[in-house]
Design a protein around this motif. Structure first.
Motif, PDB file in Angstrom:
ATOM      1  N   ARG A  92       3.691  -9.745  -2.968  1.00 12.69           N
ATOM      2  CA  ARG A  92       3.714  -9.650  -1.575  1.00 12.69           C
ATOM      3  C   ARG A  92       2.697 -10.478  -0.864  1.00 12.69           C
ATOM      4  NH1 ARG A  92       0.178  -6.913   1.101  1.00 12.69           N
ATOM      5  NH2 ARG A  92      -0.637  -5.734  -0.544  1.00 12.69           N
ATOM      6  N   ARG A  93       1.321 -10.670  -1.307  1.00 12.08           N
ATOM      7  CA  ARG A  93       0.318 -11.304  -0.797  1.00 12.08           C
ATOM      8  C   ARG A  93       0.576 -12.708  -0.683  1.00 12.08           C
ATOM      9  NH1 ARG A  93      -4.015  -9.711  -4.239  1.00 12.08           N
ATOM     10  NH2 ARG A  93      -2.935  -8.293  -5.305  1.00 12.08           N
ATOM     11  N   LEU A  94       1.133 -13.298  -2.085  1.00 14.84           N
ATOM     12  CA  LEU A  94       1.436 -14.400  -1.982  1.00 14.84           C
ATOM     13  C   LEU A  94       2.398 -15.105  -0.981  1.00 14.84           C
ATOM     14  CD1 LEU A  94       1.948 -15.303  -5.905  1.00 14.84           C
ATOM     15  CD2 LEU A  94       0.129 -16.181  -4.450  1.00 14.84           C
ATOM     16  N   ARG A  95       3.376 -14.172  -0.634  1.00 12.40           N
ATOM     17  CA  ARG A  95       4.178 -14.516   0.471  1.00 12.40           C
ATOM     18  C   ARG A  95       3.586 -14.091   1.800  1.00 12.40           C
ATOM     19  NH1 ARG A  95       6.249 -13.406  -4.457  1.00 12.40           N
ATOM     20  NH2 ARG A  95       8.260 -14.360  -4.894  1.00 12.40           N
ATOM     21  N   ARG A  96       2.333 -13.857   1.597  1.00  8.24           N
ATOM     22  CA  ARG A  96       1.667 -13.328   3.131  1.00  8.24           C
ATOM     23  C   ARG A  96       2.238 -12.515   3.897  1.00  8.24           C
ATOM     24  NH1 ARG A  96      -2.307 -16.756   1.855  1.00  8.24           N
ATOM     25  NH2 ARG A  96      -2.271 -18.934   2.054  1.00  8.24           N
ATOM     26  N   LEU A  97       2.521 -11.182   3.185  1.00 10.78           N
ATOM     27  CA  LEU A  97       3.436 -10.088   3.756  1.00 10.78           C
ATOM     28  C   LEU A  97       2.137  -9.176   3.845  1.00 10.78           C
ATOM     29  CD1 LEU A  97       6.930  -9.975   2.306  1.00 10.78           C
ATOM     30  CD2 LEU A  97       6.354 -10.382   4.632  1.00 10.78           C
ATOM     31  N   SER A  98       1.951  -8.157   4.535  1.00  8.26           N
ATOM     32  CA  SER A  98       1.301  -7.081   4.896  1.00  8.26           C
ATOM     33  C   SER A  98       2.052  -5.931   4.160  1.00  8.26           C
ATOM     34  CB  SER A  98       0.838  -6.791   6.281  1.00  8.26           C
ATOM     35  OG  SER A  98       1.986  -6.180   6.967  1.00  8.26           O
ATOM     36  N   GLN A  99       1.249  -4.997   3.759  1.00 14.63           N
ATOM     37  CA  GLN A  99       2.022  -3.791   3.440  1.00 14.63           C
ATOM     38  C   GLN A  99       3.062  -3.124   4.276  1.00 14.63           C
ATOM     39  OE1 GLN A  99      -1.423  -1.524   2.011  1.00 14.63           O
ATOM     40  NE2 GLN A  99      -0.895  -1.799  -0.233  1.00 14.63           N
ATOM     41  N   GLU A 100       2.441  -3.277   5.617  1.00 14.04           N
ATOM     42  CA  GLU A 100       3.311  -2.813   6.917  1.00 14.04           C
ATOM     43  C   GLU A 100       4.435  -3.645   6.874  1.00 14.04           C
ATOM     44  OE1 GLU A 100      -0.207  -3.643   7.117  1.00 14.04           O
ATOM     45  OE2 GLU A 100      -1.021  -1.993   7.719  1.00 14.04           O
ATOM     46  N   ASP A 101       4.504  -4.991   6.679  1.00 10.93           N
ATOM     47  CA  ASP A 101       5.757  -5.691   6.752  1.00 10.93           C
ATOM     48  C   ASP A 101       6.620  -5.185   5.553  1.00 10.93           C
ATOM     49  OD1 ASP A 101       4.652  -7.272   8.983  1.00 10.93           O
ATOM     50  OD2 ASP A 101       3.844  -8.696   7.782  1.00 10.93           O
ATOM     51  N   LEU A 102       6.005  -5.085   4.382  1.00 16.77           N
ATOM     52  CA  LEU A 102       6.871  -4.662   3.249  1.00 16.77           C
ATOM     53  C   LEU A 102       7.763  -3.438   3.509  1.00 16.77           C
ATOM     54  CD1 LEU A 102       8.079  -5.585   0.565  1.00 16.77           C
ATOM     55  CD2 LEU A 102       6.035  -4.351  -0.536  1.00 16.77           C
TER      56      LEU A 102
END
Length: 139
Positions: free
Chosen positions: A34-44
């Motif tokens: 998730r972090r490698l894809r620059r997504l926040s936990q909220e986005d996921l």
């Protein structure tokens, strides 16, 4: 952290240590992806249709997280097919070995059956002497 008990229908079930380690490892891997894809936990959470707290619990390896939540996260992260490949039957070495052990050692003909004439026998006329035909020809 050892084994963590789970409630299920009022009973306590201890979580085996390898399962707990696998859940924590999978959660950490999902977090890293998730972090490698620059997504926040909220986005996921929004993309998989769940709450922020569920994503946090999943990434922490909480045993009460539903399997479909993990699978939806893997789908969003583009890793679902990797999980499917890992679980494919051809990759189940133990399962395939168990199947091989159950195979019969030899096959016997049913009673009353007489063996068919051998098609692979040497032909009697001199023009084709020494030639054999394949027993499975046309099979």
């Amino acid at each position: 952290m050892g084994t963590s008990p789970q409630k299920r229908s009022g009973t306590q079930v201890a979580l085996p240590m390898p399962v707990g380690r696998a859940l924590r490892g999978l959660g950490q891997d999902i977090s890293a992806a998730r972090r490698l894809r620059r997504l926040s936990q909220e986005d996921l959470a929004q993309r998989i249709g769940t709450s922020l707290s569920t994503v946090r619990r999943m990434e922490d390896g909480y045993p009460g997280t539903a399997l479909h939540t993990f699978l939806r996260a893997l789908h969003v992260l583009g890793r679902l097919e990797d999980m499917v490949k890992v679980m494919a039957m051809e990759n189940d070495a133990l399962g395939m070995e168990l199947v091989r052990e159950q195979l019969p050692q030899r096959i016997r003909m049913a009673r009353g059956n007489t063996p068919r004439s051998r098609r692979g026998a040497v032909a009697k006329d001199d023009s084709s002497a020494g030639s054999y035909t394949d027993e499975l020809e046309g099979f």
